[in-house]
Design a protein around this motif. Sequence first.
Motif, PDB file in Angstrom:
ATOM      1  N   PRO A  89       6.456   7.835 -16.307  1.00  0.00           N
ATOM      2  CA  PRO A  89       6.506   7.114 -14.917  1.00  0.00           C
ATOM      3  C   PRO A  89       5.192   7.930 -13.906  1.00  0.00           C
ATOM      4  O   PRO A  89       5.139   7.066 -12.962  1.00  0.00           O
ATOM      5  CB  PRO A  89       7.947   8.208 -14.250  1.00  0.00           C
ATOM      6  CG  PRO A  89       8.407   9.105 -15.736  1.00  0.00           C
ATOM      7  CD  PRO A  89       7.372   8.915 -16.899  1.00  0.00           C
ATOM      8  N   ALA A  90       4.385   8.729 -14.545  1.00  0.00           N
ATOM      9  CA  ALA A  90       2.800   9.053 -14.173  1.00  0.00           C
ATOM     10  C   ALA A  90       2.231   8.905 -15.472  1.00  0.00           C
ATOM     11  O   ALA A  90       2.037   9.183 -16.058  1.00  0.00           O
ATOM     12  CB  ALA A  90       2.987  10.013 -12.941  1.00  0.00           C
ATOM     13  N   SER A  91       0.409   8.029 -14.613  1.00  0.00           N
ATOM     14  CA  SER A  91      -0.695   8.103 -15.905  1.00  0.00           C
ATOM     15  C   SER A  91      -0.694   9.330 -15.448  1.00  0.00           C
ATOM     16  O   SER A  91      -0.678  10.345 -14.694  1.00  0.00           O
ATOM     17  CB  SER A  91      -1.851   7.696 -14.713  1.00  0.00           C
ATOM     18  OG  SER A  91      -1.043   6.332 -14.804  1.00  0.00           O
ATOM     19  N   GLY A  92      -0.981  10.190 -17.042  1.00  0.00           N
ATOM     20  CA  GLY A  92      -2.098  11.317 -17.090  1.00  0.00           C
ATOM     21  C   GLY A  92      -1.118  11.958 -18.250  1.00  0.00           C
ATOM     22  O   GLY A  92      -0.368  11.242 -18.830  1.00  0.00           O
ATOM     23  N   ASP A  93      -1.816  13.264 -19.358  1.00  0.00           N
ATOM     24  CA  ASP A  93      -1.412  13.772 -20.574  1.00  0.00           C
ATOM     25  C   ASP A  93       0.298  14.147 -20.104  1.00  0.00           C
ATOM     26  O   ASP A  93       0.504  14.793 -18.840  1.00  0.00           O
ATOM     27  CB  ASP A  93      -1.841  14.864 -21.470  1.00  0.00           C
ATOM     28  CG  ASP A  93      -4.142  13.896 -20.989  1.00  0.00           C
ATOM     29  OD1 ASP A  93      -3.873  12.846 -21.373  1.00  0.00           O
ATOM     30  OD2 ASP A  93      -4.522  14.915 -21.341  1.00  0.00           O
ATOM     31  N   ALA A  94       0.915  14.301 -20.953  1.00  0.00           N
ATOM     32  CA  ALA A  94       2.522  14.875 -20.628  1.00  0.00           C
ATOM     33  C   ALA A  94       2.354  15.942 -21.873  1.00  0.00           C
ATOM     34  O   ALA A  94       2.038  15.677 -22.888  1.00  0.00           O
ATOM     35  CB  ALA A  94       3.679  13.547 -20.858  1.00  0.00           C
ATOM     36  N   ALA A  95       3.207  16.915 -22.243  1.00  0.00           N
ATOM     37  CA  ALA A  95       3.905  17.735 -22.873  1.00  0.00           C
ATOM     38  C   ALA A  95       5.154  17.952 -22.969  1.00  0.00           C
ATOM     39  O   ALA A  95       5.886  17.783 -21.895  1.00  0.00           O
ATOM     40  CB  ALA A  95       3.228  19.011 -22.668  1.00  0.00           C
ATOM     41  N   TYR A  96       5.687  18.097 -23.744  1.00  0.00           N
ATOM     42  CA  TYR A  96       7.394  18.778 -23.187  1.00  0.00           C
ATOM     43  C   TYR A  96       7.181  20.329 -22.543  1.00  0.00           C
ATOM     44  O   TYR A  96       6.244  21.234 -23.344  1.00  0.00           O
ATOM     45  CB  TYR A  96       7.597  19.220 -24.528  1.00  0.00           C
ATOM     46  CG  TYR A  96       8.071  18.244 -25.719  1.00  0.00           C
ATOM     47  CD1 TYR A  96       9.141  16.976 -25.284  1.00  0.00           C
ATOM     48  CD2 TYR A  96       7.105  17.785 -26.854  1.00  0.00           C
ATOM     49  CE1 TYR A  96       9.527  15.586 -25.727  1.00  0.00           C
ATOM     50  CE2 TYR A  96       7.780  16.102 -27.501  1.00  0.00           C
ATOM     51  CZ  TYR A  96       8.391  15.311 -27.424  1.00  0.00           C
ATOM     52  OH  TYR A  96       9.100  15.001 -27.841  1.00  0.00           O
ATOM     53  N   LEU A  97       8.286  20.168 -21.882  1.00  0.00           N
ATOM     54  CA  LEU A  97       8.499  21.430 -20.896  1.00  0.00           C
ATOM     55  C   LEU A  97       9.154  23.154 -21.665  1.00  0.00           C
ATOM     56  O   LEU A  97       9.662  22.958 -22.872  1.00  0.00           O
ATOM     57  CB  LEU A  97       9.807  21.109 -20.087  1.00  0.00           C
ATOM     58  CG  LEU A  97       9.407  20.196 -18.996  1.00  0.00           C
ATOM     59  CD1 LEU A  97      10.693  20.380 -17.972  1.00  0.00           C
ATOM     60  CD2 LEU A  97       7.788  20.430 -18.349  1.00  0.00           C
TER      61      LEU A  97
END
Length: 287
Positions: free
Chosen positions: A176-184
């Motif tokens: 949904p947004a630009s940037g690195d993602a990681a699991y919570l």
Amino acid sequence: MRFHRLLLSALLFSCAAAALRSESPVHVVETGQTIYGIARTYGVPYESILAANGITDPRKILPGTRLVIPTSHRVAKGETLYGIARTYGVSLEDILRVNKLTPGAVIKPGDLLVIPGAARAPAASPSLPAASSAPGGTSAGAGGTSGTPAAKPGSGAAAEASAKPAVKPSAGGAWPASGDAAYLDGKLFGVGIRAEENAPIRAVRSGTVISAGPFRGYGRVAFVQAKDGLVYVYGGAQNLSVRIGESVRPGTEIGRAGIDLKEGRPVVYFLVFKEGNPLDPAKVPRE
């Protein structure tokens, strides 16, 4: 009726995860800092910090002073004290007491309210979940208490996770947004995206907005239900661009990323539910 049951399940699941998090951040004032600069650092109005800590003269804070960083709410058009209390899961009486309001008080758009629970030291407001490189990890402690070092922006587990491999959507989809993602981290299955402040949060799939507004510990959150019943949850917004009942398409702006009070930087939260059960956000359908 099915919409309401599904939404309730998702909200209860989020509440259970948030309840595992520790207390509100506590900031220790350093030499040269002002209440205004501290408020900007945490992305909260300075009036909220003053009210939560019983400060009448902001010029008199000294180095070493411990400040509770509270949860606050800016009143929007059409909101009532009773509705705000229900949104945050606190009693109307507590909101009146903390904000020194009478039972017959009238609020207007733009008014700032301190949310009780974050107004006591140490406070008991849940912080945002930290990020991890894999789902199903153990809950990471965060936040300052009277017996632990005070929290500072960027000092939690989410900051440590920035060095871990990023999670990418399957089949070439987008977040949904630009940037690195990681699991919570913890029991809440979703992803946290390290976005830029004020970055647009966009829908990844068509659907109808079934809930939109502040959600304790996650900023402003929008729930969007697709035709197949999946509920896409977009959180971490400082403001929302959609309302309940509106239809959205892929790319529709849901809102703008705000500052995570615990980490001192923007984190966009993305979760997906099917009949109240969480799904892997990296593998859910997109358009």
